[in-house]
Design a protein around this motif. Sequence first.
Motif: not given
Length: 99
Positions: A51-79
């Motif tokens: 529930a905490n994750c979903c609440t935080a995500l509801s305030h996020a700019d979801l389109h902004c996260f698209c920029a990180y999809r192919n960046s390599g930054a997320l996989p380097s953090l284990g995501i």
Amino acid sequence: MDRGHKVVAMALVLIVALGWGEAQTLCNMSIVGLYACRPSVTPPNPTPPSANCCTALSHADLHCFCAYRNSGALPSLGIDPNLALKLPEKCKLPNSPNC
């Protein structure tokens, strides 16, 4: 350098690169919110989003996260970016981005 040290090093690089004030959020999602979602986007056994994750995500700019999809930054953090992109749907958030 072991995996734990790599994660800490990457986090420090992000903090320095973004500046301390801006490092408190990523795409309008707090660092606490990001950590709340981490178990749901980390392979090999992701958990359903809390529930905490979903609440935080509801305030996020979801389109902004698209920029990180192919960046390599997320996989380097284990995501796994593919798991991360499924979170809005799992949290039943409207207007999920189509990256």
